[in-house]
Design an enzyme around this catalytic site. Structure first.
Site, PDB file in Angstrom:
ATOM      1  N   ASP A  31       0.846  -1.188   0.000  1.00 19.00           N
ATOM      2  CA  ASP A  31       0.000   0.000   0.000  1.00 19.00           C
ATOM      3  C   ASP A  31       0.884   1.241   0.000  1.00 19.00           C
ATOM      4  OD1 ASP A  31      -1.734   2.204   1.096  1.00 19.00           O
ATOM      5  OD2 ASP A  31      -3.195   0.568   1.153  1.00 19.00           O
ATOM      6  N   GLN A  68     -15.102  -0.861   1.083  1.00 15.30           N
ATOM      7  CA  GLN A  68     -13.917  -0.504   0.334  1.00 15.30           C
ATOM      8  C   GLN A  68     -14.096   0.870  -0.287  1.00 15.30           C
ATOM      9  OE1 GLN A  68     -13.841  -4.030  -2.036  1.00 15.30           O
ATOM     10  NE2 GLN A  68     -15.258  -3.224  -3.518  1.00 15.30           N
ATOM     11  N   VAL A  70     -12.307   1.777  -3.206  1.00 17.45           N
ATOM     12  CA  VAL A  70     -12.107   1.634  -4.648  1.00 17.45           C
ATOM     13  C   VAL A  70     -13.048   0.538  -5.118  1.00 17.45           C
ATOM     14  CG1 VAL A  70     -10.464   1.049  -6.468  1.00 17.45           C
ATOM     15  CG2 VAL A  70      -9.687   2.335  -4.479  1.00 17.45           C
ATOM     16  N   HIS A  74     -10.950  -6.046  -3.030  1.00 13.81           N
ATOM     17  CA  HIS A  74      -9.570  -6.211  -2.593  1.00 13.81           C
ATOM     18  C   HIS A  74      -9.529  -6.521  -1.102  1.00 13.81           C
ATOM     19  CE1 HIS A  74     -10.494  -1.956  -1.870  1.00 13.81           C
ATOM     20  NE2 HIS A  74      -9.563  -1.975  -0.915  1.00 13.81           N
ATOM     21  N   HIS A  76      -6.933  -6.218   2.476  1.00 14.93           N
ATOM     22  CA  HIS A  76      -5.768  -5.586   3.093  1.00 14.93           C
ATOM     23  C   HIS A  76      -5.123  -6.607   4.022  1.00 14.93           C
ATOM     24  CE1 HIS A  76      -6.605  -1.270   2.140  1.00 14.93           C
ATOM     25  NE2 HIS A  76      -7.808  -1.781   1.917  1.00 14.93           N
TER      26      HIS A  76
END
Length: 88
Positions: A31, A68, A70, A74, A76
Site C-alpha cells: 500500500d 472498500q 475503490v 480487494h 488488506h
C-alpha cells in the site's frame, strides 16, 4: 465502458507499484499509504466492483470482506505491530 480503477492500472503496469506476488488470478502489492509496518493489498486481476457482483467463478478469491473505497474488490493484509480497530 466503466472507468478503469487505480488497481486495474497497477495490474496493467501503467502505475508503478511494489509488487510482492502475482499469479494468473491476483496481484499483491504494498500500500502506498501504509497503516502498519506491513500493509499489502491483494487484488484480483479481473475487476469485481462489489460482493454483489461475485460469481461462482470468483468464490476462491473471496471470504469475509468489508467496505472498500475503490470499486475493485480487494483485501488488506496488515501486520508488524499490535493492531486495534479502527485501523491506523
Amino acid at each position: 465502458m466503466a472507468e478503469r480503477t487505480i488497481f486495474q492500472q497497477i495490474i496493467d503496469g501503467e502505475i508503478p507499484a511494489d509488487i510482492v506476488h502475482e499469479d494468473d488470478r491476483c496481484v499483491a502489492f504494498r500500500d502506498n499509504n501504509p497503516q502498519a509496518p506491513v500493509h499489502i493489498l491483494v487484488v484480483p486481476r479481473e475487476p469485481i466492483p462489489s460482493l454483489d457482483a461475485v460469481s461462482e467463478d470468483d468464490a476462491p478469491l473471496v471470504g469475509h470482506l468489508f467496505g472498500q473505497t475503490v470499486d475493485h474488490l480487494h483485501l488488506h493484509l496488515l501486520g508488524g505491530r499490535s493492531l486495534g480497530w479502527p485501523p491506523g
